[in-house]
Write a protein that holds these residues in place. Structure first.
Motif, PDB file in Angstrom:
ATOM      1  N   ASN A  21      40.728  28.149  16.656  1.00  0.00           N
ATOM      2  CA  ASN A  21      41.266  27.782  17.985  1.00  0.00           C
ATOM      3  C   ASN A  21      41.470  29.128  18.672  1.00  0.00           C
ATOM      4  O   ASN A  21      42.278  29.932  18.189  1.00  0.00           O
ATOM      5  N   ASN A  83      48.935  27.166  17.798  1.00  0.00           N
ATOM      6  CA  ASN A  83      48.131  28.232  17.194  1.00  0.00           C
ATOM      7  C   ASN A  83      48.241  29.538  17.990  1.00  0.00           C
ATOM      8  O   ASN A  83      48.298  30.625  17.405  1.00  0.00           O
ATOM      9  N   ASN A 158      54.096  18.952  24.440  1.00  0.00           N
ATOM     10  CA  ASN A 158      52.873  18.447  25.069  1.00  0.00           C
ATOM     11  C   ASN A 158      52.544  17.108  24.408  1.00  0.00           C
ATOM     12  O   ASN A 158      52.935  16.858  23.286  1.00  0.00           O
ATOM     13  N   ASN A 191      46.557  15.084  24.457  1.00  0.00           N
ATOM     14  CA  ASN A 191      45.718  15.582  23.366  1.00  0.00           C
ATOM     15  C   ASN A 191      45.449  14.413  22.435  1.00  0.00           C
ATOM     16  O   ASN A 191      46.297  13.510  22.315  1.00  0.00           O
ATOM     17  N   ARG A 210      43.569  18.054  25.264  1.00  0.00           N
ATOM     18  CA  ARG A 210      43.725  17.938  26.726  1.00  0.00           C
ATOM     19  C   ARG A 210      43.341  19.278  27.353  1.00  0.00           C
ATOM     20  O   ARG A 210      43.793  20.322  26.909  1.00  0.00           O
ATOM     21  N   SER A 220      49.982  22.305  17.709  1.00  0.00           N
ATOM     22  CA  SER A 220      50.959  21.303  18.152  1.00  0.00           C
ATOM     23  C   SER A 220      50.466  19.906  17.752  1.00  0.00           C
ATOM     24  O   SER A 220      51.266  19.025  17.415  1.00  0.00           O
TER      25      SER A 220
END
Ligand SMILES: N[C@H](CCC[C@H](N)C(=O)O)C(=O)O
Length: 280
Positions: A21, A83, A158, A191, A210, A220
């Motif tokens: 990521n 991350n 989120n 997400n 997302r 997350s």
């Protein structure tokens, strides 16, 4: 949108990743480096720019070692990025010669520690579980989602929508992820995680983020997955999550959801003034 700000000397950045990521990091602690959604998108272009899943702007903070603003590659903002938080923590620990750091995010103050194995752990805080906090639209219901797989939703600063499936190979991640990301059930979009529970301590996860699309890992998201899977009675509070880009260890403790994994500094660079000028 024309920006009055100019970057006559270019704009330095770092490139890091957590389990693939990947992030561009702009250190604005000493000097303001305002971004526009247009510039964030231009930097995120994998061919015409640098390319990233998220861009992090670091700023100074009175009550933490630094504050972070997270941009997705589509130019949208997010209050959380697990991350990237781990990557920033590694950066600041290396810079300060510390093994513990406090970072301010849109989801509050986050504590980060470096373990004996060199991996970085972050307390991502408590999950948001009420429909108002994820958030979900009140007049819709998770079962209205057009995908089988006993969905669950949780926020980690989120929104996340988690589908438990029997066989991840059967999931069309791009198409199904995109359909859920913008489903009216999620007023702030979401997400999307698809998981296969391998045993009560091991989960395989694939992610459609997302504002970024398919990514190799989502921190997350892994926290939200651990919360949803435990609340469904499928796993323990401590789980190992196997993502396309590597492994995250998640532990949902009384003080919050702890996430542990590897981080990597890849290179440093300078965005050229002419590139910035053309992108503002
Ligand atoms: N796309 C996410 C932000 C990045 C999350 C992910 N990269 C992580 O490690 O948590 C959102 O818009 O909420």
């Amino acid at each position: 949108m024309q920006q009055s700000f100019t970057y006559p000397n270019g704009l330095p950045f770092l490139k890091m990743h957590g389990l693939g990521n990947d992030f561009v990091i702009i250190d604005a602690r000493a000097e303001e480096s305002p971004l526009t959604p247009e510039l964030a998108r231009a930097i995120g272009e994998r061919h015409f720019g640098v390319g990233y899943d998220q861009l992090v702007v670091l700023t100074s903070a009175g009550d933490a070692d630094a504050a972070m603003v997270f941009w997705n590659s589509d130019g949208s903002l997010s209050n959380a990025c697990g991350n990237a938080t781990r990557c920033i923590a590694q950066l600041l620990m290396d810079e300060a010669g510390q093994e513990e750091i406090t970072l301010r995010s849109g989801n509050g103050l986050l504590q980060a520690l470096r373990g004996a194995d060199g991996r970085i752990s972050v307390n991502m805080g408590h999950p948001q579980l009420s429909w108002q906090d994820v958030p979900l639209a009140q007049d819709e219901d998770l079962i209205s989602l057009p995908i089988d797989g006993s969905p669950g939703a949780a926020g980690m600063g989120n929104p996340h929508c988690v589908f438990v499936v029997d066989d991840l190979a059967s999931v069309d991640l791009e198409a199904q992820g995109a359909a859920i990301e913008s489903h009216p059930l999620f007023p702030e979009k979401t997400n999307v995680e698809f998981i296969q529970v391998l045993d009560r301590s091991t989960i395989r996860q694939r992610t459609f983020e997302r504002g970024a699309g398919v990514t190799l890992a989502c921190g997350s998201g892994a926290c939200a997955v651990a919360v949803v899977a435990h609340r469904k009675g499928l796993t323990e509070r401590k789980v190992r999550i196997e993502l396309d880009g590597g492994v995250l260890d998640i532990d949902w403790r009384a003080d919050g959801v702890w996430m542990t994994g590897a981080t990597q500094l890849v290179f440093s660079g300078v965005l050229a003034p002419e590139f910035l000028e053309a992108s503002l």
